[in-house]
Design a protein around this motif. Sequence first.
Motif, mmCIF file in Angstrom:
data_model
loop_
_atom_site.group_PDB
_atom_site.id
_atom_site.type_symbol
_atom_site.label_atom_id
_atom_site.label_comp_id
_atom_site.label_asym_id
_atom_site.label_seq_id
_atom_site.Cartn_x
_atom_site.Cartn_y
_atom_site.Cartn_z
ATOM 1 N N LEU A 284 -76.598 -29.028 28.396
ATOM 2 C CA LEU A 284 -75.342 -28.292 28.518
ATOM 3 C C LEU A 284 -75.326 -27.039 27.649
ATOM 4 O O LEU A 284 -74.890 -25.984 28.078
ATOM 5 C CB LEU A 284 -74.155 -29.184 28.134
ATOM 6 N N CYS A 285 -75.778 -27.149 26.423
ATOM 7 C CA CYS A 285 -75.615 -26.057 25.454
ATOM 8 C C CYS A 285 -76.814 -25.119 25.373
ATOM 9 O O CYS A 285 -76.700 -24.026 24.818
ATOM 10 C CB CYS A 285 -75.337 -26.615 24.068
ATOM 11 N N ARG B 299 -81.158 -25.496 20.944
ATOM 12 C CA ARG B 299 -80.363 -25.562 19.721
ATOM 13 C C ARG B 299 -81.199 -26.054 18.555
ATOM 14 O O ARG B 299 -82.144 -26.820 18.719
ATOM 15 C CB ARG B 299 -79.159 -26.512 19.922
ATOM 16 N N GLU C 153 -74.431 -33.551 17.713
ATOM 17 C CA GLU C 153 -73.300 -33.806 16.822
ATOM 18 C C GLU C 153 -72.394 -32.584 16.611
ATOM 19 O O GLU C 153 -71.185 -32.676 16.720
ATOM 20 C CB GLU C 153 -73.857 -34.278 15.483
ATOM 21 N N THR C 154 -72.971 -31.437 16.263
ATOM 22 C CA THR C 154 -72.125 -30.265 16.063
ATOM 23 C C THR C 154 -72.159 -29.342 17.280
ATOM 24 O O THR C 154 -71.883 -28.155 17.186
ATOM 25 C CB THR C 154 -72.518 -29.479 14.796
ATOM 26 N N GLY C 155 -72.494 -29.914 18.431
ATOM 27 C CA GLY C 155 -72.426 -29.173 19.680
ATOM 28 C C GLY C 155 -71.453 -29.861 20.614
ATOM 29 O O GLY C 155 -70.304 -30.113 20.248
ATOM 30 N N CYS C 156 -71.943 -30.215 21.809
ATOM 31 C CA CYS C 156 -71.048 -30.704 22.858
ATOM 32 C C CYS C 156 -70.744 -32.189 22.747
ATOM 33 O O CYS C 156 -69.925 -32.712 23.495
ATOM 34 C CB CYS C 156 -71.655 -30.405 24.220
ATOM 35 N N ARG D 7 -79.389 -35.714 29.504
ATOM 36 C CA ARG D 7 -78.193 -36.357 28.982
ATOM 37 C C ARG D 7 -78.173 -37.805 29.427
ATOM 38 O O ARG D 7 -78.391 -38.103 30.602
ATOM 39 C CB ARG D 7 -76.934 -35.638 29.479
ATOM 40 N N GLU E 144 -78.286 -29.392 14.423
ATOM 41 C CA GLU E 144 -77.088 -29.745 15.182
ATOM 42 C C GLU E 144 -77.122 -31.186 15.688
ATOM 43 O O GLU E 144 -76.146 -31.668 16.237
ATOM 44 C CB GLU E 144 -76.930 -28.798 16.385
ATOM 45 N N ARG F 73 -69.965 -24.549 21.572
ATOM 46 C CA ARG F 73 -69.734 -25.535 20.526
ATOM 47 C C ARG F 73 -70.931 -25.435 19.607
ATOM 48 O O ARG F 73 -72.063 -25.612 20.056
ATOM 49 C CB ARG F 73 -69.664 -26.963 21.114
ATOM 50 N N GLN G 4 -67.655 -28.352 12.326
ATOM 51 C CA GLN G 4 -67.550 -28.279 13.787
ATOM 52 C C GLN G 4 -66.784 -27.018 14.147
ATOM 53 O O GLN G 4 -65.808 -26.669 13.488
ATOM 54 C CB GLN G 4 -66.754 -29.479 14.313
ATOM 55 N N SER H 90 -72.907 -34.686 23.360
ATOM 56 C CA SER H 90 -73.672 -35.489 24.330
ATOM 57 C C SER H 90 -74.757 -36.292 23.620
ATOM 58 O O SER H 90 -75.358 -35.816 22.654
ATOM 59 C CB SER H 90 -74.366 -34.588 25.361
#
Lengths: 169, 90
Positions: B7-8, B11, B58-61, B81, B15, A123, A130, B63
């Motif tokens: 999780l990601c 970053r 926001e523009t990821g998972c 998290r 994001e 993501r 998005q 969380s």
Amino acid sequence: MPELIAKTALSGQSTTHAGTTLAEVNLGQITSIACFPGQMAAVSAVLGPFPAPNTHADGLCWTGPDQAFLIGRAAPDLTGLAATTDQTGGWAALRLTGPLAVDVLARLVPLDLRHMTEGQAARAPLGHMQMVLMREADSFLILVFRSMARTAWHELEEAMQMLAARKAL
Amino acid sequence: MRLICPLCGPRDRREFYYSGSEDYLNRPTPDAPAEAWDDMLHLRDNPAGVTRDLWYHETGCGSWLLVTRSTTTHEILATERVADRKGAGA
Ligand SMILES: [Zn+2]
């Protein structure tokens, strides 16, 4: 009653620059599967292995915490196990294939995609949009909101044109 | 500046949406005195050094993250998290 035809956002168009191709693809049905707390194992028993974060396999792509997209087949009954929502009309899917693919995405995505391997997913933003990104064997599969399809296309094709022009110098 | 989403992974700051102090996680009980609510809503420390605040991927998972960082060195010391914290979502 007139026969209504389901159309994709970009009518399946494609474009090629310097051997790299961007094409809209129709993935069929897309369903978001959001596991209820503690139910992931039970969901996996029905659906197949729930994808780990940042991975996709067998038509299941991780999209967030305890959440995945089921792509290309109808969702089974997961009553009591997960919240399922039909996302089919909500996304546009673009496949980017060819030697410039990584460089094109490097202009729009703040991730190092050179080492992304088949089966990995992310993501991440595409520009300010998005995105759900999947690495396939020879291509990237890009999902954006359907309302953003033309913007995503424009940004991607512009990056393709710039890189192709530079390559032609 | 980079934040590490559990999780990601690492970053870009773009994001994330910055929410504010971790104080927002510590809500008074509904019958707490007005002073306690006033503290939670309006009173903030402004440390030169380690601070803990809330960021949204926001523009990821999607969380919410609790980030421990230094305002003087810009070092990110820890990220977790909010949903993984004990008692979250109960
Ligand atoms: Zn994340």
